[in-house]
Enzyme design. Structure first.
Site, PDB file in Angstrom:
ATOM      1  N   ASP A 157       1.437  11.818  22.696  1.00 51.76           N
ATOM      2  CA  ASP A 157       0.960  13.004  23.441  1.00 51.76           C
ATOM      3  C   ASP A 157       1.611  12.789  25.004  1.00 51.76           C
ATOM      4  OD1 ASP A 157      -2.566  13.177  22.649  1.00 51.76           O
ATOM      5  OD2 ASP A 157      -0.732  12.648  21.424  1.00 51.76           O
ATOM      6  N   ASP A 161       6.145   7.572  21.784  1.00 53.47           N
ATOM      7  CA  ASP A 161       4.289   7.732  22.162  1.00 53.47           C
ATOM      8  C   ASP A 161       4.227   9.244  21.697  1.00 53.47           C
ATOM      9  OD1 ASP A 161       1.701   7.779  23.040  1.00 53.47           O
ATOM     10  OD2 ASP A 161       2.459   8.783  24.845  1.00 53.47           O
TER      11      ASP A 161
END
Length: 404
Positions: free
Chosen positions: A198, A196
């Protein structure tokens, strides 16, 4: 009649010690059934389980070894082993094996005692303990230094989910990270790591930073936090946040990009993964504008994220195409694995939000990184106290093999 003897040797380590001991037995046609050696602070501990054939006798063998040990300045002990006990031990070789990895800033007796006790309570026996990180210096030790010890354990826990939960609670109590994995061929043959973006590769949520530029920071941050906890559907939350960004000047995207902080250990991790031949992917509910910058900077192989719609130099409050949500993340992970012709068991996935859980649980090694409680509980592994580079130790890499 064949004799089985366990030989244990202790003393100062020196070159040629094992060679001399084995040479003392060489003329007796002795088979070595098992052998193990470790050295801590130049102090040797060597064990050998030997089989003396019916054509030989143990007395002259033991005499020869005692004489050799005396010359070498080491202590030696002999223990007869019953054949039935040996056979039972051999049969235990087929039992399931697991790896427990302890990660922290330092390793303490309290941590090892707690982990060992928990393993014993779940019917697991420790076979080998290995230090993966380098020897810590005394005095003025770096506070950011990592310490890692790996336990190789044998047996089948009576409640594997209960054991994982207990390790998670213990991690919180001791302020360390504890991983529990099956010791399979796939653990030693991972080929792809999907991140991922963020709050995983970077230390913030980009959409929150964009919201600050648009003057709606508090409103967007509240929606983001609720989505990360799994309280709001990701698609719904993203649309609500994007509407608040409508009208933001495109030039502010670069302003945000210039101040994005990388997560501790991210670059060290990826540089080394690339050296070891891993493929690297970003699969994110964030935005391609920022993902492309990371792709160029870090040498990322695959990027899947949302594309911000921009017209006449301003953000429209929409995305181009289908939103990358939890379901899409899992689909992209499968797609990359197929392209790379690898099993999902050879995949590592790392994320922090509820929308990462399907991807984390699909991968052979799914890691909730500095995640919310609901995500840590739903993932099989979690890292909450250290940086991303600690993942190197979960795949068994030693510090001496890591470049800075």
């Amino acid at each position: 009649m064949r004799e089985l003897i366990l030989i244990q040797v202790y003393g100062p380590d020196r070159p040629g010690l094992t060679a001399n001991l084995c040479a003392a037995m060489a003329s007796y046609d002795i088979a070595i059934l098992d052998i193990g050696q470790s050295v801590i602070h130049e102090s040797l501990s060597l064990g050998m389980l030997i089989s003396i054939p019916p054509t030989a006798e143990s007395a002259p063998v033991i005499k020869e070894l005692l004489f050799t040990a005396h010359k070498l300045g080491v202590d030696i002990r002999f223990t007869p082993v019953d054949e039935n006990d040996y056979s039972a031990w051999v049969e235990a070789e087929g039992k399931p094996r697991h790896i427990v990895t302890l990660l922290g800033r330092q390793v303490t007796a309290k941590q090892v005692a707690a982990i060992s006790q928990l393993l014993a309570e779940h019917n697991l026996n420790i076979d080998v303990i290995t230090r993966l990180t380098g020897r810590p210096p005394l005095g003025g030790a770096e506070s950011r230094r990592l310490a890692c010890v790996e336990f190789s354990v044998r047996g089948q826990p009576h409640d594997i989910n209960g054991l994982r939960g207990a390790f998670l609670r213990l991690s919180g109590d001791l302020q360390v990270d504890i991983a529990f994995q099956e010791d399979s061929v796939f653990r030693r043959n991972r080929r792809l790591v999907a991140f991922d973006m963020d709050s995983t590769l970077i230390q913030t949520e980009v959409i929150d930073e964009l919201a600050v530029e648009a003057g709606v920071g508090d409103q967007v941050k509240a929606i983001t936090e609720s989505a990360m906890r799994g309280e709001i559907d990701f698609k719904q939350s993203l649309r609500r946040r994007l509407r608040l960004l409508k009208g933001l000047d495109e030039s502010r995207l670069q302003v945000v990009a210039d101040r994005l902080p990388m997560t501790e250990g991210a670059e060290r991790l990826i540089v080394n993964l690339k050296r070891f031949g891993y493929k690297i992917a970003i699969i994110s509910g964030g935005f391609t504008y920022f993902g492309e910058l990371l792709k160029k900077r870090l040498g990322i192989d695959y990027l899947y994220a949302n594309r911000l719609a921009i017209e006449d130099g301003v953000v429209t409050g929409e995305v181009v195409g289908e939103i990358v949500d939890a379901t899409r993340k899992a689909e992209f992970l499968k797609e990359i694995a197929m392209k790379e012709n690898i099993s999902l068991q050879q995949v590592i996935a790392v994320g922090d939000g509820a929308n990462d859980l399907p991807m984390l649980n699909l991968a052979g090694l799914g890691i909730a990184f500095h995640a919310k409680p609901v995500v840590k509980k739903g993932a099989r592994q979690s890292i909450s106290t250290l940086g991303l580079d600690s993942i190197l130790y979960l795949v068994g890499v030693r510090e001496r093999d890591i470049v800075e």
